[in-house]
Design an enzyme around this catalytic site. Structure first.
Site, mmCIF file in Angstrom:
data_model
loop_
_atom_site.group_PDB
_atom_site.id
_atom_site.type_symbol
_atom_site.label_atom_id
_atom_site.label_comp_id
_atom_site.label_asym_id
_atom_site.label_seq_id
_atom_site.Cartn_x
_atom_site.Cartn_y
_atom_site.Cartn_z
ATOM 1 N N GLY A 43 0.843 -1.185 0.000
ATOM 2 C CA GLY A 43 0.000 0.000 0.000
ATOM 3 C C GLY A 43 0.880 1.236 0.000
ATOM 4 C CD GLN A 48 3.176 5.889 2.760
ATOM 5 O OE1 GLN A 48 2.206 5.372 2.226
ATOM 6 N NE2 GLN A 48 4.154 5.194 3.325
ATOM 7 C CB CYS A 87 4.876 2.289 7.577
ATOM 8 S SG CYS A 87 4.385 3.779 6.694
ATOM 9 C CG LEU A 88 6.487 1.121 1.584
ATOM 10 C CD1 LEU A 88 5.932 1.425 0.192
ATOM 11 C CD2 LEU A 88 7.620 0.120 1.514
ATOM 12 C CG HIS A 129 -1.010 1.212 7.147
ATOM 13 N ND1 HIS A 129 -0.190 0.847 8.184
ATOM 14 C CD2 HIS A 129 -0.247 1.956 6.305
ATOM 15 C CE1 HIS A 129 1.019 1.358 7.980
ATOM 16 N NE2 HIS A 129 1.007 2.032 6.837
ATOM 17 C CD GLU A 130 -1.068 2.620 2.600
ATOM 18 O OE1 GLU A 130 -0.669 3.802 2.495
ATOM 19 O OE2 GLU A 130 -0.306 1.691 2.920
ATOM 20 C CG HIS A 133 -0.004 6.955 5.369
ATOM 21 N ND1 HIS A 133 1.109 7.467 6.001
ATOM 22 C CD2 HIS A 133 0.229 5.630 5.220
ATOM 23 C CE1 HIS A 133 1.971 6.496 6.228
ATOM 24 N NE2 HIS A 133 1.455 5.363 5.774
#
Length: 173
Positions: A43, A48, A87-88, A129-130, A133
């Protein structure tokens, strides 16, 4: 595309609605999928990559590329479950996060069509999760203060070691 890391203020800003779904946005979406795949994510949210818009993408183990433009979570299950998240934007850091087991989300697709889906399992987890963000929330914000502080400290040390390695590499050149 460059992924922003913990500490970048862009990650803490609530995102603005997407006004135009056009070819420029579709290009950004394609580039986001390439970036996410390269970094082995499942994701990625526009904040991000430094874009303050309400957009995220998901590609879990079923291989389906999903695009969520201007999403709104309109329902969640009462039943909660715990699952390890990463997480990236906080690479190589993981922790168990409790979230609703299922979620209902309304959004627009790449053609501007309005859709509603109910998701369970990993898809529900990644959507939540996304979506966080887009609200300026990171998964570590859902942990206890002690757990959050440990991850922040570990990440900070990791980034410092990375900077030192890069500096040594530049000195040798």
């Amino acid at each position: 595309m460059e992924i922003l890391y913990l500490g970048d203020e862009t990650l803490r800003q609530p995102s603005q609605p997407v006004k135009n779904i056009d070819d420029d946005l579709r290009t950004v979406i394609r580039e986001m999928f390439t970036t996410m795949d390269t970094d082995k994510g499942i994701g990625l949210a526009a904040p991000q990559i430094g874009k303050n818009i309400r957009l995220f993408i998901v590609k879990i183990d079923d291989g389906v590329e999903r695009v969520f433009i201007n999403p709104h979570i309109i329902g969640t299950s009462e039943k909660q479950c715990s699952y390890e998240e990463g997480c990236l934007s906080i690479p190589k850091m993981y922790a168990s996060v409790i979230r609703p087991e299922s979620v209902t989300v309304q959004f627009q697709d790449m053609n501007g069509r309005r859709k509603t889906i109910e998701a369970t399992g990993l898809l529900a987890r990644v959507i939540q999760h996304e979506y966080d963000h887009l609200e300026g929330v990171l998964f570590i914000d859902r942990l206890s203060e002690d757990e959050r502080n440990k991850i922040i400290e570990k990440f900070t040390q990791q980034q410092e070691r990375k900077k030192q390695r890069e500096a040594k590499k530049r000195m040798r050149q």
